[in-house]
Design a protein around this motif. Structure first.
Motif, PDB file in Angstrom:
ATOM      1  N   LEU A   1      -0.613   4.479   3.152  1.00 18.67           N
ATOM      2  CA  LEU A   1      -0.940   5.054   1.846  1.00 18.67           C
ATOM      3  C   LEU A   1      -0.577   6.539   1.807  1.00 18.67           C
ATOM      4  N   ILE A   2      -0.949   7.270   2.855  1.00 20.79           N
ATOM      5  CA  ILE A   2      -0.636   8.697   2.936  1.00 20.79           C
ATOM      6  C   ILE A   2       0.878   8.904   2.967  1.00 20.79           C
ATOM      7  N   SER A   3       1.579   8.043   3.706  1.00 21.32           N
ATOM      8  CA  SER A   3       3.031   8.161   3.820  1.00 21.32           C
ATOM      9  C   SER A   3       3.720   8.005   2.472  1.00 21.32           C
ATOM     10  N   GLY A   4       3.142   7.174   1.608  1.00 18.85           N
ATOM     11  CA  GLY A   4       3.755   6.928   0.311  1.00 18.85           C
ATOM     12  C   GLY A   4       3.490   8.017  -0.716  1.00 18.85           C
ATOM     13  N   LEU A   5       2.438   8.814  -0.523  1.00 22.27           N
ATOM     14  CA  LEU A   5       2.058   9.815  -1.526  1.00 22.27           C
ATOM     15  C   LEU A   5       3.181  10.780  -1.893  1.00 22.27           C
ATOM     16  N   PRO A   6       3.959  11.326  -0.932  1.00 23.43           N
ATOM     17  CA  PRO A   6       5.000  12.295  -1.307  1.00 23.43           C
ATOM     18  C   PRO A   6       6.305  11.667  -1.767  1.00 23.43           C
TER      19      PRO A   6
ATOM     20  N   ILE B   1       0.827  -1.206   0.000  1.00 25.14           N
ATOM     21  CA  ILE B   1       0.000   0.000   0.000  1.00 25.14           C
ATOM     22  C   ILE B   1       0.860   1.254   0.000  1.00 25.14           C
ATOM     23  N   TYR B   2       2.039   1.183   0.619  1.00 16.86           N
ATOM     24  CA  TYR B   2       2.974   2.313   0.569  1.00 16.86           C
ATOM     25  C   TYR B   2       3.378   2.568  -0.880  1.00 16.86           C
ATOM     26  N   SER B   3       3.697   1.497  -1.588  1.00 17.32           N
ATOM     27  CA  SER B   3       4.095   1.618  -2.984  1.00 17.32           C
ATOM     28  C   SER B   3       2.941   2.148  -3.837  1.00 17.32           C
ATOM     29  N   ALA B   4       1.727   1.751  -3.503  1.00 13.94           N
ATOM     30  CA  ALA B   4       0.559   2.271  -4.216  1.00 13.94           C
ATOM     31  C   ALA B   4       0.444   3.778  -4.003  1.00 13.94           C
TER      32      ALA B   4
END
Length: 385
Positions: free
Chosen positions: A100-105, A48-51
């Motif tokens: 998910l939020i962590s991966g966005l930036p 989910i981080y990668s997503a």
């Protein structure tokens, strides 16, 4: 010196991103127990981080007019928010959303950061400047990930996320203080930013990143259960195992970066991808032996960053008019590769294969990565690829 401080500030951000991304692999078992889910389900926290990376990076198309200093500060603030939410998550669903939020930036930070580095660096030293920024991620794997693993073992699964949030706050403060005002790139319009994709060069670069990284990620995503349940290391010893992995990443980034300045990037990265086709079966065959497993872990992580680092710099040269989007695309390829390989590794384990079976799954990925990079050299070697 001020530019050096600005590069250090950027590296603090990639340090936080490195712990956020790779730290999960060293504490997967602790997190699974903490939120009462299986190892395979906990693996979704990696995917989910990668997503998030894949979803967040295209936002650069809409933010390309924003001054680069303001953009980097915004992205650092998002890293802080996502990991703070993860640290206070009350259940698996909230933790999944926080990841998910962590991966966005993530991808946007690297994409925009690569442009900032090229603007700050003296002529002819752009690759070295990008290496300083990426060095934050390699140091994260050398020091930050083992620290996060130790914190999880001693104090609980929330503390690794708290560490990342602290580092993101430090990066945010340093960027505000040290990063000078940098004008945005020339506005080529939304259509113009995608024009570089008409060439096959960026697609070959992305393919090299995707498959080359996947060859290692299939195994690395499950390093904690493999090393503890198969190789026989204790949970506490995973701290030292992750130090070895981090050393490999630091060495791979540094050595491959220097070689890529002197030789063809595609050749250097292609040879490393080919080497992974040998290292991965060796990991599977020698999984019961501690010393060989540690040596091979070093070699695999060396290849991981040896393949990815130089290509992060190379894409800027083949993404005229869309440099920031091109740089973010590397991180999309990197993290989609992470997500896909973690999922495929989990499928292999869930199908009843051994815990070490993801290493074998990585072999065809290594061969595919080698092929993409060979084609890149054959078609664009004369242009400096």
């Amino acid at each position: 010196m001020n530019h050096r401080k600005a590069l250090i500030a950027l590296a603090l951000g990639t340090f936080a991103l490195g712990v956020a991304e790779f730290g999960m692999m060293g504490v997967l078992g602790d997190v699974a127990r903490g939120v009462d889910v299986s190892i395979v389900k906990a693996g979704h926290l990696i995917s989910i981080y990668s997503a998030g990376v894949a979803c967040g990076s295209p936002a650069l198309v809409l933010l390309h007019r924003m001054p680069l200093r303001r953009l980097m500060i915004l992205l650092a603030a998002m890293i802080l928010l996502g990991n703070l939410l993860a640290a206070i998550s009350v259940d698996f669903t909230m933790l999944l959303c926080s990841r998910l939020i962590s991966g966005l930036p993530h991808g946007a930070y690297f994409g925009a950061g690569a442009i900032v580095c090229s603007r700050l660096a003296a002529k002819g030293h752009g690759a070295a400047a990008v290496a300083v920024m990426i060095g934050g991620m390699t140091i994260a794997n050398l020091a930050g990930v083992p620290l996060a693993t130790l914190a999880a073992n001693l104090a609980g699964w929330r503390y690794p996320f708290a560490i990342v949030a602290f580092m993101a706050a430090l990066a945010l403060a340093c960027l505000c203080r040290w990063l000078p005002s940098i004008e945005p790139l020339p506005d080529t319009g939304i259509k113009g930013q995608f024009a570089f994709l008409r060439s096959s060069a960026p697609w070959l670069i992305y393919g090299g990143v995707f498959f080359g990284q996947a060859s290692v990620y299939c195994w690395l995503s499950y390093i904690e259960p493999i090393m503890t349940r198969v190789t026989g290391f204790s949970g506490a010893a995973m701290t030292y195992v992750m130090v070895i992995v981090g050393l490999g990443m630091v060495a791979g980034n540094a050595v491959a970066g220097r070689l890529a300045d002197r030789h063809s990037v595609s050749v250097v990265c292609g040879l490393l991808a080919a080497a992974m086709a040998i290292v991965m079966p060796a990991i599977y065959l020698l999984d019961a032996f501690k010393i060989p497993s540690l040596l091979l872990a070093f070699m695999a992580s060396f290849g991981l960053f040896g393949i990815g680092g130089p290509l992060q710099y190379l894409i800027v040269r083949f993404a005229k008019g869309g440099e920031m989007l091109g740089g973010a695309g590397i991180q999309i390829a990197f993290n989609v590769s992470n997500a896909v390989s973690a999922w495929i590794g989990g499928v292999a384990i869930g199908a009843g294969w051994s815990l070490s079976s993801p290493a074998l799954v990585g072999v065809p990925f290594a061969l595919a990565g080698t092929t993409f990079l060979w084609l890149l050299h054959r078609r664009y070697g004369h242009e400096g690829a």
